[in-house]
Design a protein around this motif. Structure first.
Motif, PDB file in Angstrom:
ATOM      1  N   LEU A 189      61.501 -12.522  18.327  1.00 18.17           N
ATOM      2  CA  LEU A 189      61.947 -11.530  19.293  1.00 18.17           C
ATOM      3  C   LEU A 189      63.316 -10.976  18.922  1.00 18.17           C
ATOM      4  CD1 LEU A 189      61.305 -10.183  22.114  1.00 18.17           C
ATOM      5  CD2 LEU A 189      62.837 -11.922  23.060  1.00 18.17           C
ATOM      6  N   VAL A 190      64.248 -11.879  18.604  1.00 18.21           N
ATOM      7  CA  VAL A 190      65.623 -11.467  18.313  1.00 18.21           C
ATOM      8  C   VAL A 190      65.690 -10.619  17.040  1.00 18.21           C
ATOM      9  CG1 VAL A 190      67.958 -12.294  17.799  1.00 18.21           C
ATOM     10  CG2 VAL A 190      66.577 -13.455  19.525  1.00 18.21           C
ATOM     11  N   SER A 191      64.761 -10.849  16.119  1.00 19.39           N
ATOM     12  CA  SER A 191      64.753 -10.078  14.864  1.00 19.39           C
ATOM     13  C   SER A 191      64.374  -8.624  15.075  1.00 19.39           C
ATOM     14  CB  SER A 191      63.761 -10.709  13.878  1.00 19.39           C
ATOM     15  OG  SER A 191      62.415 -10.458  14.282  1.00 19.39           O
ATOM     16  N   GLY A 192      63.753  -8.335  16.208  1.00 20.21           N
ATOM     17  CA  GLY A 192      63.321  -6.971  16.468  1.00 20.21           C
ATOM     18  C   GLY A 192      61.916  -6.667  15.990  1.00 20.21           C
ATOM     19  N   ARG A 193      61.253  -7.649  15.374  1.00 19.14           N
ATOM     20  CA  ARG A 193      59.920  -7.396  14.824  1.00 19.14           C
ATOM     21  C   ARG A 193      58.818  -7.541  15.861  1.00 19.14           C
ATOM     22  NH1 ARG A 193      59.794 -11.370   9.772  1.00 19.14           N
ATOM     23  NH2 ARG A 193      61.067 -12.614  11.208  1.00 19.14           N
TER      24      ARG A 193
END
Length: 446
Positions: A274-278
């Protein structure tokens, strides 16, 4: 000055009345408790979240004149589980301990019954959900009290922008802040369509297929949505049923749209996704969103926590509660019960929710509408539906209602996710079911 003469008859009458009062009182109610109490709480991962618990205990201790020793025991490295096992074996240690999920059932014969205080708390705070009753009430007796710190729902957290752009789903409109869900169309079939669309757009759903809790909890809720049970409450193996076949077939289709390394994911993987933006969606409590708020605020501002999709047999959400138990070898059981009642008061519970930024969930029905969840952000209201204030779904735990000694093995061995992976990788449905049946037979012999 008139002096009162204490006759033998009056002495016996007074003593009997006092004794009856002590027996009738389920826990300490006065400021004359005194004595000592030792408590082992779970060491919260949210910085400062332990402070609300510490303050509540200190206020109670000052009022009741009890000397309290508090320890906050981390779950990293299973230190809390090791502490539970060591104290049970030694029959000494803390008076009260925080027990994760399956631990009250595993230690039931060593725990003090708490029916007296649970009856009062349910009258005051509303009913507890069925998962808490399954885990904390053993053979008709409450052996633990639901704890707010650490208890969590692992429902969907969606990227609003990605879901709207690629799947045509407005999760904010479906789960509006401050209002009941409008989610009749949020079904497992539409969940699959959304997963496929986001996968094609390069933003797959981040759902693990490993054997750690996040993966197992999701699988348990999905299986329940199909009415799929591996062993029923009477210990009959029911793995070769249409419901289990339907759940496996659905999961096989979903797995095609997940990251290819999902079978190797642990509990940190979906957070990172989630935090990676993927990722367009993960299944998690607000910890992933909280990390994004700190490390990637532009992503956090686009996240919305909401309810699970519904299946043929209902809408189920993974719930993992912590529970507080009193050892039956405690030397101060009355004070221990009094403290647990205090820690379950609405104002104390609300302070715990607030300090944890909405992560912690009370299990009582009347304590699911604190303003913290409505006010947390960005975006404001992103956590409103996290505690399921409208009771829109059934809170569940993987393997229930299987008897605990078998269920805990299904859970810890990740049997459901293993079945999914085996079938997805080409093993026939019947071979997968036969393998699972053999595993379950082994669990039942232990």
């Amino acid at each position: 000055m008139r002096k009162s003469k204490l006759t033998r008859r009056r002495f016996l009458t007074t003593t009997a009345a006092a004794s009856a009062a002590v027996i009738a009182a389920p826990y300490v109610r006065t400021a004359h408790a005194a004595g000592k109490l030792s408590v082992g709480f779970w060491d919260h991962w949210v910085p400062g979240a332990n402070d609300a618990t510490k303050k509540a205990v200190e206020e109670w201790a000052a009022k009741e004149k009890v000397e309290v020793q508090m320890d906050f025991i981390p779950s990293q490295g299973n230190k809390n589980l090791l502490t539970i096992a060591a104290e049970r074996q030694a029959r000494s240690g803390h008076d009260i301990l925080a027990f994760p999920t399956w631990q009250p059932a595993e230690n039931a014969s060593f725990l003090e019954p708490v029916d007296d205080i649970m009856e009062e708390l349910i009258k005051q705070n509303g009913a507890v959900n069925a998962t808490v009753e399954y885990l904390g009430k053993i053979d008709g007796t409450w052996v633990s009290v639901p704890a707010t710190p650490g208890s969590q729902i692992k429902g969907p957290c969606s990227r609003m922008d990605l879901m709207k752009e690629h799947a045509g789903i407005d999760v904010q409109a479906m789960y509006p802040a401050g209002a009941a869900p409008k989610a009749d169309d949020w079904t497992l079939d539409n969940f699959l369509k959304a997963a496929e669309a986001c996968h094609k757009a390069g933003h797959p759903f981040g759902i693990g297929l490993g054997t750690t809790t996040d993966s197992v909890d999701t699988a348990g809720a999905i299986f329940s949505s199909f009415g799929a049970v591996l062993v029923d409450k009477d210990e009959n193996i029911t793995v070769k049923t249409d419901e289990v076949r339907q759940a496996l077939d659905w999961y096989k289709r979903l797995t095609a749209f997940l990251p290819p390394d999902a079978p190797a994911w642990d509990d940190a993987s979906n957070n990172k996704w989630l935090v990676s933006g993927r990722g367009a969606l993960i299944m998690n409590p607000p910890s992933a969103w909280a990390v994004a708020k700190r490390d990637a605020p532009e992503i956090a501002a686009k996240c919305w926590t909401h309810g699970m999709p519904s299946g043929p047999k209902g809408r189920y959400a993974p719930f993992l509660p912590y529970l507080w138990g009193i050892w039956n070898f405690s030397q101060n059981k009355s004070a221990a019960k009094s403290l647990l009642v205090h820690l379950s008061q609405p104002d104390v519970v609300e302070s715990m929710v607030k300090v944890s930024a909405g992560y912690d969930l009370p299990s009582f029905a009347n304590l699911t509408k604190f303003k913290t969840w409505a006010e947390e952000g960005p975006p404001t209201g992103t956590l409103y539906h996290y505690p399921d204030p409208h009771q829109h779904q059934t809170l569940s735990i993987a393997a229930a209602p299987t008897p605990h000694r078998i269920a805990v093995q299904i859970y810890t061995q990740g049997l459901m996710t293993k079945m999914v992976v085996r079938h997805f990788r080409g093993e026939s449905m019947e071979d997968t079911l036969s393998w699972a049946e053999s595993e379950l037979e082994g669990f039942m012999r232990t």
